[in-house]
Design a protein around this motif. Structure first.
Motif, PDB file in Angstrom:
ATOM      1  N   ALA A   1       0.829  -1.211   0.000  1.00 45.82           N
ATOM      2  CA  ALA A   1       0.000   0.000   0.000  1.00 45.82           C
ATOM      3  C   ALA A   1       0.859   1.255   0.000  1.00 45.82           C
ATOM      4  CB  ALA A   1      -0.927   0.003   1.209  1.00 45.82           C
ATOM      5  N   ALA A   2       1.989   1.198   0.687  1.00 46.77           N
ATOM      6  CA  ALA A   2       2.873   2.362   0.759  1.00 46.77           C
ATOM      7  C   ALA A   2       3.888   2.387  -0.375  1.00 46.77           C
ATOM      8  CB  ALA A   2       3.620   2.362   2.098  1.00 46.77           C
ATOM      9  N   PHE A   3       3.985   1.286  -1.124  1.00 44.99           N
ATOM     10  CA  PHE A   3       4.960   1.216  -2.208  1.00 44.99           C
ATOM     11  C   PHE A   3       4.616   2.210  -3.311  1.00 44.99           C
ATOM     12  CE2 PHE A   3       6.576  -0.576  -6.196  1.00 44.99           C
ATOM     13  CZ  PHE A   3       7.915  -0.693  -5.865  1.00 44.99           C
ATOM     14  N   GLY A   4       5.584   2.924  -3.771  1.00 43.87           N
ATOM     15  CA  GLY A   4       5.355   3.867  -4.860  1.00 43.87           C
ATOM     16  C   GLY A   4       5.150   5.296  -4.385  1.00 43.87           C
ATOM     17  N   ASP A   5       5.001   5.517  -3.064  1.00 41.91           N
ATOM     18  CA  ASP A   5       4.859   6.876  -2.555  1.00 41.91           C
ATOM     19  C   ASP A   5       6.166   7.627  -2.704  1.00 41.91           C
ATOM     20  OD1 ASP A   5       2.255   6.681  -1.901  1.00 41.91           O
ATOM     21  OD2 ASP A   5       2.537   6.468   0.252  1.00 41.91           O
ATOM     22  N   ASP A   6       6.042   8.942  -2.882  1.00 45.03           N
ATOM     23  CA  ASP A   6       7.231   9.785  -2.935  1.00 45.03           C
ATOM     24  C   ASP A   6       7.953   9.772  -1.591  1.00 45.03           C
ATOM     25  OD1 ASP A   6       6.606  10.415  -5.534  1.00 45.03           O
ATOM     26  OD2 ASP A   6       5.469  12.195  -4.986  1.00 45.03           O
ATOM     27  N   CYS A   7       7.154   9.697  -0.519  1.00 45.13           N
ATOM     28  CA  CYS A   7       7.731   9.589   0.823  1.00 45.13           C
ATOM     29  C   CYS A   7       8.050   8.120   1.078  1.00 45.13           C
ATOM     30  CB  CYS A   7       6.743  10.106   1.870  1.00 45.13           C
ATOM     31  SG  CYS A   7       7.314   9.910   3.577  1.00 45.13           S
ATOM     32  N   GLN A   8       9.239   7.846   1.552  1.00 43.69           N
ATOM     33  CA  GLN A   8       9.662   6.460   1.772  1.00 43.69           C
ATOM     34  C   GLN A   8       9.563   6.065   3.239  1.00 43.69           C
ATOM     35  OE1 GLN A   8      10.284   4.474  -0.838  1.00 43.69           O
ATOM     36  NE2 GLN A   8       9.739   6.246  -2.096  1.00 43.69           N
ATOM     37  N   CYS A   9       8.653   6.684   3.971  1.00 37.23           N
ATOM     38  CA  CYS A   9       8.539   6.416   5.402  1.00 37.23           C
ATOM     39  C   CYS A   9       7.870   5.081   5.691  1.00 37.23           C
ATOM     40  CB  CYS A   9       7.773   7.539   6.092  1.00 37.23           C
ATOM     41  SG  CYS A   9       6.049   7.656   5.532  1.00 37.23           S
ATOM     42  N   GLY A  10       7.136   4.542   4.714  1.00 35.67           N
ATOM     43  CA  GLY A  10       6.452   3.263   4.910  1.00 35.67           C
ATOM     44  C   GLY A  10       5.124   3.378   5.612  1.00 35.67           C
ATOM     45  N   LYS A  11       4.670   4.607   5.877  1.00 36.60           N
ATOM     46  CA  LYS A  11       3.378   4.817   6.540  1.00 36.60           C
ATOM     47  C   LYS A  11       2.469   5.649   5.643  1.00 36.60           C
ATOM     48  CE  LYS A  11       5.322   4.750  11.223  1.00 36.60           C
ATOM     49  NZ  LYS A  11       5.492   5.527  12.486  1.00 36.60           N
ATOM     50  N   THR A  12       1.210   5.272   5.611  1.00 36.38           N
ATOM     51  CA  THR A  12       0.245   6.004   4.799  1.00 36.38           C
ATOM     52  C   THR A  12      -0.444   7.061   5.652  1.00 36.38           C
ATOM     53  OG1 THR A  12      -0.163   4.011   3.504  1.00 36.38           O
ATOM     54  CG2 THR A  12      -1.772   5.779   3.300  1.00 36.38           C
ATOM     55  N   PRO A  13      -0.548   8.310   5.203  1.00 37.33           N
ATOM     56  CA  PRO A  13      -1.279   9.334   5.962  1.00 37.33           C
ATOM     57  C   PRO A  13      -2.746   8.935   6.134  1.00 37.33           C
ATOM     58  CG  PRO A  13      -0.011  10.327   4.189  1.00 37.33           C
ATOM     59  CD  PRO A  13       0.018   8.853   3.959  1.00 37.33           C
ATOM     60  N   VAL A  14      -3.320   9.322   7.248  1.00 35.19           N
ATOM     61  CA  VAL A  14      -4.723   9.005   7.533  1.00 35.19           C
ATOM     62  C   VAL A  14      -5.543  10.291   7.565  1.00 35.19           C
ATOM     63  CG1 VAL A  14      -6.350   8.047   9.199  1.00 35.19           C
ATOM     64  CG2 VAL A  14      -4.145   6.934   8.839  1.00 35.19           C
ATOM     65  N   ILE A  15      -6.624  10.298   6.798  1.00 35.03           N
ATOM     66  CA  ILE A  15      -7.586  11.402   6.845  1.00 35.03           C
ATOM     67  C   ILE A  15      -8.765  10.946   7.680  1.00 35.03           C
ATOM     68  CG2 ILE A  15      -9.179  12.842   5.523  1.00 35.03           C
ATOM     69  CD1 ILE A  15      -7.265  12.644   3.175  1.00 35.03           C
ATOM     70  N   GLN A  16      -9.011  11.651   8.762  1.00 36.63           N
ATOM     71  CA  GLN A  16     -10.146  11.327   9.623  1.00 36.63           C
ATOM     72  C   GLN A  16     -11.349  12.161   9.210  1.00 36.63           C
ATOM     73  OE1 GLN A  16      -9.391  12.048  13.741  1.00 36.63           O
ATOM     74  NE2 GLN A  16     -11.499  11.705  14.340  1.00 36.63           N
ATOM     75  N   VAL A  17     -12.443  11.507   8.846  1.00 35.75           N
ATOM     76  CA  VAL A  17     -13.677  12.193   8.471  1.00 35.75           C
ATOM     77  C   VAL A  17     -14.605  12.120   9.677  1.00 35.75           C
ATOM     78  CG1 VAL A  17     -15.578  12.308   6.827  1.00 35.75           C
ATOM     79  CG2 VAL A  17     -13.344  11.492   6.075  1.00 35.75           C
ATOM     80  N   ARG A  18     -14.753  13.229  10.346  1.00 34.37           N
ATOM     81  CA  ARG A  18     -15.459  13.232  11.629  1.00 34.37           C
ATOM     82  C   ARG A  18     -16.966  13.091  11.463  1.00 34.37           C
ATOM     83  NH1 ARG A  18     -16.097  17.722  15.617  1.00 34.37           N
ATOM     84  NH2 ARG A  18     -17.902  16.414  15.993  1.00 34.37           N
ATOM     85  N   GLY A  19     -17.679  12.953  12.580  1.00 32.21           N
ATOM     86  CA  GLY A  19     -19.122  12.817  12.546  1.00 32.21           C
ATOM     87  C   GLY A  19     -19.834  14.151  12.709  1.00 32.21           C
ATOM     88  N   VAL A  20     -21.096  14.073  13.104  1.00 31.50           N
ATOM     89  CA  VAL A  20     -21.907  15.275  13.300  1.00 31.50           C
ATOM     90  C   VAL A  20     -21.372  16.083  14.482  1.00 31.50           C
ATOM     91  CG1 VAL A  20     -24.192  16.062  14.045  1.00 31.50           C
ATOM     92  CG2 VAL A  20     -23.993  14.278  12.302  1.00 31.50           C
ATOM     93  N   GLY A  21     -21.467  17.404  14.395  1.00 29.64           N
ATOM     94  CA  GLY A  21     -21.144  18.219  15.551  1.00 29.64           C
ATOM     95  C   GLY A  21     -20.155  19.334  15.318  1.00 29.64           C
ATOM     96  N   GLU A  22     -19.496  19.348  14.164  1.00 24.44           N
ATOM     97  CA  GLU A  22     -18.569  20.455  13.889  1.00 24.44           C
ATOM     98  C   GLU A  22     -19.336  21.775  13.848  1.00 24.44           C
ATOM     99  OE1 GLU A  22     -14.783  21.800  13.489  1.00 24.44           O
ATOM    100  OE2 GLU A  22     -15.360  19.699  13.622  1.00 24.44           O
TER     101      GLU A  22
END
Length: 205
Positions: free
Chosen positions: A26-47
């Motif tokens: 999953a991380a192969f091919g990223d420009d960043c070679q850290c081996g970790k994929t960034p996570v986007i958290q999509v929050r629930g109701v209440g913002e």
């Protein structure tokens, strides 16, 4: 029979090994070679939502919506047979409170609803010094686990059509990929965020 069992066992072991390698690919091919994929958290109701710079569901606005119907609510408490009176009072209060974000019969809004949003990593702007919400706590935990530039927090108008919000999420994903130097991201959805992510996946297969 014994030979067939051996073949099946070898096949199952091979499938398990391939499955275990999926996160690495999953991380192969990223420009960043850290081996970790960034996570986007999509929050629930209440913002917090805003119309013309004023928070829609602020405490004062909610109180303003409830105060006019207090007499009807008090009457119902003394005479619980007055169900219609209670229903009308609640309907009036909810209509008043939600009026700024309501849609008309044509599916249009008279007001532009905005929300505070940043496509920067959470460590750049989120303050955890005072009793954070559960959503913010998760964002911070992701930051601690994945490191800098790997935890992102998507906020949106939770009274809007999820299919409209999906377009905003698509833009946000591209911004995060550009800023983080990754070609892929993971998405973590909470509650209402699940509907937004499903809409996003439907529009971006």
């Amino acid at each position: 029979m014994k030979k067939r069992n051996i073949i099946i066992s070898v096949f199952l072991v091979a499938m398990m090994l391939i499955t275990m390698l999926v996160p690495a690919f999953a991380a192969f091919g990223d420009d960043c070679q850290c081996g970790k994929t960034p996570v986007i958290q999509v929050r629930g109701v209440g913002e917090a939502l805003y119309v013309n710079g004023e928070e829609v569901f602020s405490t004062s606005n909610i109180i303003s919506g409830i105060l006019p119907v207090v007499p009807q609510l008090a009457t119902f408490l003394t005479d619980t047979t007055q169900v219609d009176l209670f229903v009308d009072a609640v309907k009036q209060a909810v209509t008043t409170i939600f009026a700024p974000v309501m849609y008309n019969n044509n599916g249009e809004r008279t007001n532009t609803v905005t929300v505070e949003r940043s496509s920067d990593p959470v460590e750049d702007y989120m303050d955890y010094g005072f009793n954070p919400s559960s959503e913010q706590t998760l964002a911070y935990m992701l930051h601690q686990e994945l490191g800098d530039d790997h935890s992102y927090y998507f906020t949106y108008d939770w009274t809007a059509n999820p299919y409209d919000v999906a377009d905003e999420l698509a833009t946000f994903v591209e911004e995060v990929k550009e800023k983080s130097g990754h070609t892929k991201v993971s998405i973590c959805a909470e509650s209402m965020g699940g509907a937004v992510v499903n809409a996003y996946l439907a529009k971006n297969p």
